[in-house]
Design an enzyme around this catalytic site. Structure first.
Site, PDB file in Angstrom:
ATOM      1  N   ASP A 149       0.799  -1.210  -0.153  1.00 12.19           N
ATOM      2  CA  ASP A 149      -0.096  -0.040   0.232  1.00 12.19           C
ATOM      3  C   ASP A 149       0.789   1.134  -0.075  1.00 12.19           C
ATOM      4  OD1 ASP A 149      -2.310   1.571   0.375  1.00 12.19           O
ATOM      5  OD2 ASP A 149      -2.073   1.567   2.454  1.00 12.19           O
ATOM      6  N   ASP A 186      -0.230   5.235   1.028  1.00 14.14           N
ATOM      7  CA  ASP A 186      -0.566   5.880   2.141  1.00 14.14           C
ATOM      8  C   ASP A 186      -0.474   5.336   3.471  1.00 14.14           C
ATOM      9  OD1 ASP A 186      -1.253   8.724   0.797  1.00 14.14           O
ATOM     10  OD2 ASP A 186      -2.148   7.100  -0.372  1.00 14.14           O
ATOM     11  N   ASP A 209      -1.679  -0.750   5.831  1.00 15.15           N
ATOM     12  CA  ASP A 209      -1.667  -0.337   7.438  1.00 15.15           C
ATOM     13  C   ASP A 209      -3.288  -0.160   7.673  1.00 15.15           C
ATOM     14  OD1 ASP A 209      -2.329   1.857   5.247  1.00 15.15           O
ATOM     15  OD2 ASP A 209      -2.808   3.235   7.029  1.00 15.15           O
TER      16      ASP A 209
END
Length: 233
Positions: A8, A10, A179
């Site tokens: 990922d 961000d 995240d």
């Protein structure tokens, strides 16, 4: 063993919270609405830019504002963010060190970015920081007809990675590192492994999603790849 690693963006490779929050609040001010705390906006990140804007407008289900209003808000947000996406964004401490270590240990391991951020700013940010040299591909939320947690992007990257190495890579030999629960569910939806990053923007969503492993720093990625987690369920 892990034969492909997907990341990922961000909250995993970069800390973009301030620039995203500033762009959302600029949009809200433009619309004559009160600004939101950065922590609240951070909790809206992860499901793509359209949902980020809808949540900021207090209309996640689309039953308050008409499509024209939302499109106008989205256009303002994107224009503002394109101009300010690098004002405060940084690469998380330890990311370069971790990616260099992974590349050193497994020179032919295919690595790629799969984000719900629009693909153009995603690629521009990675190029700006020099992250792009580690990845054979970078797909965004508008690269496919669906976004994460639909596994279409992940499966497409597995197919491309297989072509790169000249042998079929299975989802179970692939790890998605991110995240939020969105990343974990993307992996689960096609039988891939997942690693949750507790240092990111949405760590509060990870536990319920049940990643196969969790880390507190990018420096732990190498250890996870050396000893892959057993698939849950």
């Amino acid at each position: 063993m892990i034969r492909a690693a997907l990341f990922d963006l961000d909250g995993t490779l970069i800390d973009s919270q301030v620039d995203l929050a500033n762009s959302v609040n600029a949009m809200l001010l433009h619309l004559g609405k009160p600004v939101l705390p950065h922590a609240v906006i951070a909790s809206y990140i992860g499901d793509g830019v359209n949902m980020l804007v809808r949540r900021a407008l207090g209309d996640p289900e689309g039953d308050v504002h008409d499509e024209e209003y939302v499109t106008s808000a989205l256009t303002f947000f994107l224009d503002y963010y394109r101009a300010h996406k690098l004002d405060f964004t940084t690469v998380y401490d330890g990311v370069f060190e971790a990616l260099e270590a992974i590349r050193s240990e497994w020179p032919r391991l295919p690595m790629a970015v799969l984000t719900n951020k629009p693909v153009r700013p995603s690629r521009e940010i990675c190029a700006h920081f020099g992250l792009d040299r580690f990845f054979f591909q970078n797909y965004g939320g508008n690269s496919f007809h669906t976004k994460k947690p639909d596994p279409a992007g992940l499966l497409a990257l597995i197919a491309e990675a297989s072509a790169l190495v000249g042998a079929a890579i299975l989802p179970a030999e692939t790890v998605m590192i991110g995240d939020s629960d969105v990343d974990v569910l993307t992996a689960k939806n096609c039988g891939a492994r997942s690693v949750g990053c507790r240092f990111g923007l949405a760590p509060h969503t990870l536990a319920a999603a049940g990643p196969d492993a969790m880390v507190d720093s990018p420096r732990e990625w190498l250890g996870v790849l050396r000893t892959p987690p057993v698939l849950e369920g």
